[in-house]
Design a protein around this motif. Structure first.
Motif, short mmCIF file in Angstrom:
data_model
loop_
_atom_site.label_atom_id
_atom_site.label_comp_id
_atom_site.label_asym_id
_atom_site.label_seq_id
_atom_site.Cartn_x
_atom_site.Cartn_y
_atom_site.Cartn_z
N THR A 4 0.85 -1.11 -0.17
CA THR A 4 0.07 0.09 0.00
C THR A 4 0.90 1.33 0.07
O THR A 4 1.80 1.26 0.84
N LYS A 5 0.60 2.08 -0.82
CA LYS A 5 1.49 3.45 -1.12
C LYS A 5 0.49 4.30 0.02
O LYS A 5 -0.53 4.75 -0.38
N LEU A 6 1.34 5.09 1.06
CA LEU A 6 0.69 5.73 1.90
C LEU A 6 0.86 7.27 1.47
O LEU A 6 0.45 8.09 2.67
N GLY A 7 1.74 7.64 0.55
CA GLY A 7 2.04 8.92 0.18
C GLY A 7 3.41 9.16 -0.03
O GLY A 7 4.48 8.60 0.89
N HIS A 8 3.97 9.92 -0.90
CA HIS A 8 5.35 10.10 -1.37
C HIS A 8 6.14 8.90 -1.13
O HIS A 8 5.75 8.10 -2.05
N ALA A 9 6.98 8.67 -0.32
CA ALA A 9 7.97 7.76 -0.27
C ALA A 9 7.48 6.41 0.72
O ALA A 9 8.16 5.83 0.86
N THR A 19 2.51 -6.35 9.79
CA THR A 19 2.56 -5.04 9.02
C THR A 19 3.78 -4.33 9.13
O THR A 19 4.25 -4.18 10.34
N ILE A 20 4.67 -3.79 8.10
CA ILE A 20 5.71 -3.05 8.39
C ILE A 20 5.37 -1.60 7.46
O ILE A 20 4.77 -1.74 6.40
N VAL A 21 6.15 -0.69 7.87
CA VAL A 21 6.08 0.61 7.31
C VAL A 21 7.37 0.85 7.08
O VAL A 21 8.29 1.14 7.71
N ILE A 22 7.50 1.65 5.79
CA ILE A 22 8.86 2.14 5.30
C ILE A 22 8.87 3.61 5.05
O ILE A 22 7.87 3.91 4.29
N ASP A 23 9.67 4.31 5.65
CA ASP A 23 9.91 5.75 5.38
C ASP A 23 8.58 6.47 5.47
O ASP A 23 7.93 7.41 4.73
N PRO A 24 7.80 6.54 6.99
CA PRO A 24 7.01 7.51 7.09
C PRO A 24 7.38 8.79 7.60
O PRO A 24 7.84 9.03 8.56
N GLY A 25 7.32 9.59 6.44
CA GLY A 25 7.93 10.94 6.40
C GLY A 25 6.93 12.06 6.52
O GLY A 25 5.48 11.79 6.62
N SER A 26 7.46 13.31 6.45
CA SER A 26 6.34 14.48 6.57
C SER A 26 5.51 14.91 5.50
O SER A 26 4.55 15.66 5.47
N PHE A 27 6.00 14.19 4.36
CA PHE A 27 5.02 14.30 3.18
C PHE A 27 3.98 13.21 3.17
O PHE A 27 3.16 13.14 2.28
N SER A 28 3.84 12.37 4.16
CA SER A 28 2.74 11.51 4.13
C SER A 28 2.14 11.48 5.65
O SER A 28 2.66 12.34 6.42
N ASP A 29 1.12 10.78 5.69
CA ASP A 29 0.44 10.85 6.97
C ASP A 29 1.30 9.81 8.14
O ASP A 29 1.12 8.74 8.30
N ALA A 30 2.40 10.29 8.59
CA ALA A 30 3.20 9.48 9.31
C ALA A 30 2.54 8.83 10.43
O ALA A 30 2.67 7.67 10.87
N PHE A 47 13.71 14.39 5.93
CA PHE A 47 12.44 14.59 6.44
C PHE A 47 11.36 14.04 5.73
O PHE A 47 10.38 13.68 6.44
N ASP A 48 11.35 13.80 4.54
CA ASP A 48 10.40 13.17 3.74
C ASP A 48 10.25 11.80 3.76
O ASP A 48 9.27 11.11 3.50
N HIS A 49 11.26 11.48 4.40
CA HIS A 49 11.29 9.76 4.74
C HIS A 49 11.26 9.56 6.53
O HIS A 49 11.01 8.23 6.71
N PHE A 50 11.67 10.64 7.13
CA PHE A 50 11.73 10.29 8.72
C PHE A 50 11.21 11.43 9.29
O PHE A 50 11.57 12.60 9.36
N ASP A 51 9.85 11.27 9.79
CA ASP A 51 9.23 12.16 10.77
C ASP A 51 9.50 12.04 12.11
O ASP A 51 8.93 11.13 12.79
N ALA A 52 10.48 12.43 12.65
CA ALA A 52 11.10 12.14 14.06
C ALA A 52 10.06 12.26 15.18
O ALA A 52 9.87 11.45 16.06
N ASP A 53 9.42 13.38 15.02
CA ASP A 53 8.28 13.54 16.04
C ASP A 53 7.15 12.70 16.02
O ASP A 53 6.65 12.14 17.03
N ILE A 174 7.03 5.39 -6.44
CA ILE A 174 6.82 6.11 -5.14
C ILE A 174 7.79 7.41 -5.35
O ILE A 174 8.28 7.73 -6.33
N HIS A 175 8.10 8.26 -4.32
CA HIS A 175 8.67 9.45 -4.38
C HIS A 175 8.46 10.46 -5.42
O HIS A 175 9.11 10.88 -6.10
N ASP A 176 6.82 10.87 -5.20
CA ASP A 176 6.45 11.84 -6.40
C ASP A 176 5.80 13.00 -5.69
O ASP A 176 5.04 13.72 -6.41
N GLY A 177 6.12 13.28 -4.52
CA GLY A 177 5.41 14.24 -3.79
C GLY A 177 5.76 15.60 -3.79
O GLY A 177 4.81 16.76 -3.51
#
Length: 216
Positions: A4-9, A19-30, A47-53, A174-177
């Motif tokens: 499932t593509k969740l947004g951007h990357a 379930t695993i998730v790869i690269d929940p960043g700030s351009f997606s609903d992390a 940041f588009d791959h890693f939303d630390a907060d 992917i990576h089209d945000g």
């Protein structure tokens, strides 16, 4: 297996109740992506791959959630202790019941005078490869490629060269945000042509779309 593509990357890979998730960043609903993940894989620190907060909040509320990632991201999360695992090229690990092989070392070049940051790609269960921000070619077959469609470090000729070298059975963009509607059409035309040249199906997934990756 379901992709499932969740947004951007950001993508979600599921099988049965895992379930695993790869690269929940700030351009997606992390936060939404992390809410149902059994484990998280992060290719690099941008940041588009890693939303630390969002990741810290999810790990605070879910003590079982663990992360596998590159050296720099792991160093940024040292306060989380043994729940964060540093991986590098050549590693093979089992994550949430998935066999994960790690390929790649460096992000693609963004500036001629600046050394690249670490970037690791993940091949999940020998089926889905997510390269992060690199044109890494694994040393084993890639049935399903998460194909970067647009980036400051990517040119269309490189997209063609990369898909020819990897030669996946299928590729999903992917990576089209960063693209507007016009840019998406240009990119999709190139991706479709790259697939047609190899006699394969390459196309963009819109966010929220799920593909069943049963053997074709």
């Amino acid at each position: 297996m379901r992709l499932t593509k969740l947004g951007h990357a950001c993508v979600q890979i599921s099988e049965d109740d895992r379930t695993i998730v790869i690269d929940p960043g700030s351009f997606s609903d992390a936060s939404g992506a992390l809410a149902t993940a059994d484990a998280v894989l992060i290719t690099h620190e941008h940041f588009d791959h890693f939303d630390a907060d969002a990741l810290r909040a999810a790990m605070a509320s879910r003590p079982s959630l663990e992360v596998w990632t590159s050296r720099v991201v792991a160093e940024n999360l040292t306060d989380l202790g043994g729940r964060v695992h540093q991986v590098g090229h050549g590693d093979a690990v089992t994550i949430a019941g998935f066999d994960v092989h790690v390929y790649g070392e460096d992000h693609e070049i963004l500036h001629p005078d600046v050394p690249p940051i670490p970037n690791v790609g993940f091949l999940v269960d020998g089926e889905v490869f997510h390269p992060g921000d690199a044109l890494t070619v694994p040393s084993e077959p890639v049935p399903t490629l998460c194909l970067p469609g647009n980036a400051p470090w990517l040119k269309i000729p490189e997209l063609f060269s990369y898909t020819r070298e990897v030669n996946p059975d299928r590729a999903f963009v992917i990576h089209d945000g960063l693209l507007n509607d016009i840019g998406l059409k240009v990119m999709e035309t190139a991706v479709t042509r790259a697939g047609n040249e190899l006699g394969k199906e390459f196309r963009r997934l819109t966010p929220g779309t799920t593909e069943n990756l049963a053997a074709k």
